[in-house]
Motif scaffolding. Structure first.
Motif, PDB file in Angstrom:
ATOM      1  N   GLN A 128      19.213  81.243  -1.348  1.00  0.00           N
ATOM      2  CA  GLN A 128      19.673  80.251  -0.387  1.00  0.00           C
ATOM      3  C   GLN A 128      21.033  79.675  -0.760  1.00  0.00           C
ATOM      4  O   GLN A 128      21.793  79.249   0.116  1.00  0.00           O
ATOM      5  CB  GLN A 128      18.645  79.123  -0.255  1.00  0.00           C
ATOM      6  N   ASP A 159      23.094  79.909   2.627  1.00  0.00           N
ATOM      7  CA  ASP A 159      23.296  78.666   3.357  1.00  0.00           C
ATOM      8  C   ASP A 159      24.604  78.022   2.901  1.00  0.00           C
ATOM      9  O   ASP A 159      24.693  77.512   1.782  1.00  0.00           O
ATOM     10  CB  ASP A 159      22.123  77.707   3.118  1.00  0.00           C
ATOM     11  N   ASN A 161      25.898  75.274   3.541  1.00  0.00           N
ATOM     12  CA  ASN A 161      25.825  73.836   3.272  1.00  0.00           C
ATOM     13  C   ASN A 161      25.665  73.547   1.782  1.00  0.00           C
ATOM     14  O   ASN A 161      26.265  72.618   1.239  1.00  0.00           O
ATOM     15  CB  ASN A 161      24.655  73.204   4.022  1.00  0.00           C
ATOM     16  N   TYR A 172      15.051  77.074   9.126  1.00  0.00           N
ATOM     17  CA  TYR A 172      16.493  76.924   8.921  1.00  0.00           C
ATOM     18  C   TYR A 172      17.200  78.277   8.766  1.00  0.00           C
ATOM     19  O   TYR A 172      18.430  78.321   8.709  1.00  0.00           O
ATOM     20  CB  TYR A 172      16.838  76.033   7.730  1.00  0.00           C
ATOM     21  N   ASN A 193      19.959  73.450  13.020  1.00  0.00           N
ATOM     22  CA  ASN A 193      21.079  73.787  12.135  1.00  0.00           C
ATOM     23  C   ASN A 193      21.822  74.984  12.716  1.00  0.00           C
ATOM     24  O   ASN A 193      21.357  75.652  13.647  1.00  0.00           O
ATOM     25  CB  ASN A 193      20.634  74.041  10.685  1.00  0.00           C
ATOM     26  N   ARG A 218      22.560  77.909  11.419  1.00  0.00           N
ATOM     27  CA  ARG A 218      21.988  79.246  11.178  1.00  0.00           C
ATOM     28  C   ARG A 218      20.943  79.579  12.223  1.00  0.00           C
ATOM     29  O   ARG A 218      20.897  80.703  12.741  1.00  0.00           O
ATOM     30  CB  ARG A 218      21.390  79.315   9.773  1.00  0.00           C
ATOM     31  N   SER A 255      28.902  74.163   9.856  1.00  0.00           N
ATOM     32  CA  SER A 255      29.137  75.021   8.696  1.00  0.00           C
ATOM     33  C   SER A 255      30.110  76.133   9.087  1.00  0.00           C
ATOM     34  O   SER A 255      30.519  76.238  10.250  1.00  0.00           O
ATOM     35  CB  SER A 255      27.815  75.634   8.225  1.00  0.00           C
TER      36      SER A 255
END
Length: 337
Positions: A80, A84, A86, A229, A255, A257, A285
């Motif tokens: 992750q 991700d 973030n 997510y 979010n 994604r 993002s």
């Protein structure tokens, strides 16, 4: 108690067993007593005397100083961190903020229960001065262990169930969700669905609350789906929505994604965006600008979130009381609405 020939010298584990506390608590007493209750310190002091445990004076003099480091504790699996954006943004921001205070950042990945147990043991042993806790899930023992350890900690997002006992920095998830839904309604959309995040995360809970609050009497629970997510979960949720509610004309994903996954599903179904279905995400993002079309989303101020987390943590380490900050989000309109 004195040492005799052939008898092993008492260890820190012997002291912990005698005092009825953890090894980490003994270590903190030996390192100056930070984050230890008076009762626990008294029990450790008595156990040291009874067992005859002796501290290396040189090691102790070094240990009484602060470590000059802070843990960035990410409670997700290792993948992750790279998938991700973030998390990498928060990590970069925290490292930069700590560098200004001449402190180092220690990255600890703890996605599984076993990894979290090891992380808590490492933290309790006094290897870091404090913890930046990222992506904690409610129901995890980790939150209770961190709070119970007494080690200074600041969470990213509301630490569900512990918001009265742990400081945090959060984006205004509920208000951000309301603003996105209001934006979709202003476009004339009437069948607005949502793909909510996991309900054991603050964003999963509060963004869904914002969606429901903004729709009010127009809320249709049949238009609510949940994801994890990840992009694949957003795609699966969107496919399910199209099959069950073909008249959906807008979707708010919790979010970016999952919003990107929803766009994948809409493209495969031949639905035009935004003509047939408008799509909004959350985060702003790097993914938001790379989707086709580019994604309308709610911007989280990640740089400020990370810098405020560091600021509050350093204050906590210096003995101040925990504090909480909620930061506003911002609508960024692109081509999906």
């Amino acid at each position: 108690m004195t040492s005799t020939p052939g008898r092993q010298r008492p260890t820190i584990n012997d002291v912990a067993e005698q005092a009825g506390v953890s090894r980490g608590t003994v270590s903190r007493v030996l390192n100056g007593g930070r984050w230890v209750s008076p009762d626990a310190k008294a029990a450790v002091d008595a156990a040291i005397k009874k067992t005859g445990y002796r501290v290396n004076p040189h090691a102790r003099s070094l240990a009484t100083n602060r470590t000059g480091s802070v843990a960035f504790l990410l409670t997700e699996d290792h993948q992750q961190l790279f998938e991700d954006p973030n998390f990498s943004a928060l990590l970069k921001g925290a490292a930069a903020a700590l560098a200004d205070s001449d402190m180092s950042l220690v990255l600890i990945m703890a996605g599984s229960a076993a990894e979290q147990k090891r992380a808590v043991a490492y933290i309790e042993a006094g290897h870091v001065d404090g913890v930046l806790l990222v992506s904690a899930h409610s129901g995890q023992r980790l939150l209770a262990d961190i709070v119970g350890s007494g080690v200074p900690a600041i969470a990213c997002g509301i630490p569900l169930g512990y918001q009265k006992r742990m400081g945090y920095v959060a984006a205004d998830d509920e208000e951000g969700a309301r603003e996105m839904v209001a934006h979709l309604r202003s476009l004339g959309r009437r069948r607005i669905a949502t793909i909510a995040g996991p309900l054991d995360t603050p964003g999963g809970v509060t963004r869904l609350e914002g969606y429901r609050a903004e729709l009010g009497e127009d809320l249709d629970e049949a238009l609510v789906r949940h994801g994890d997510y990840g992009r694949a979960s957003g795609e699966a949720a969107m496919r399910d929505l199209l099959a069950a509610e073909p008249d959906v004309d807008a979707v708010f994903a919790a979010n970016d994604r999952m919003a990107a996954g929803a766009l994948d599903a809409l493209a495969d179904a031949g639905r035009r965006v935004p003509e047939d279905v408008a799509v909004g995400g959350f985060d702003d993002s790097s993914i938001a600008e790379s989707t086709s079309p580019a994604l309308t989303t709610m911007r989280q101020p990640f740089d400020r979130i990370s810098s405020e987390m560091v600021r509050l943590l350093l204050q906590l380490i210096d003995g101040q009381k925990p504090a909480a900050i909620t930061l506003p989000t911002e609508l960024v309109r692109r081509a999906t609405t």
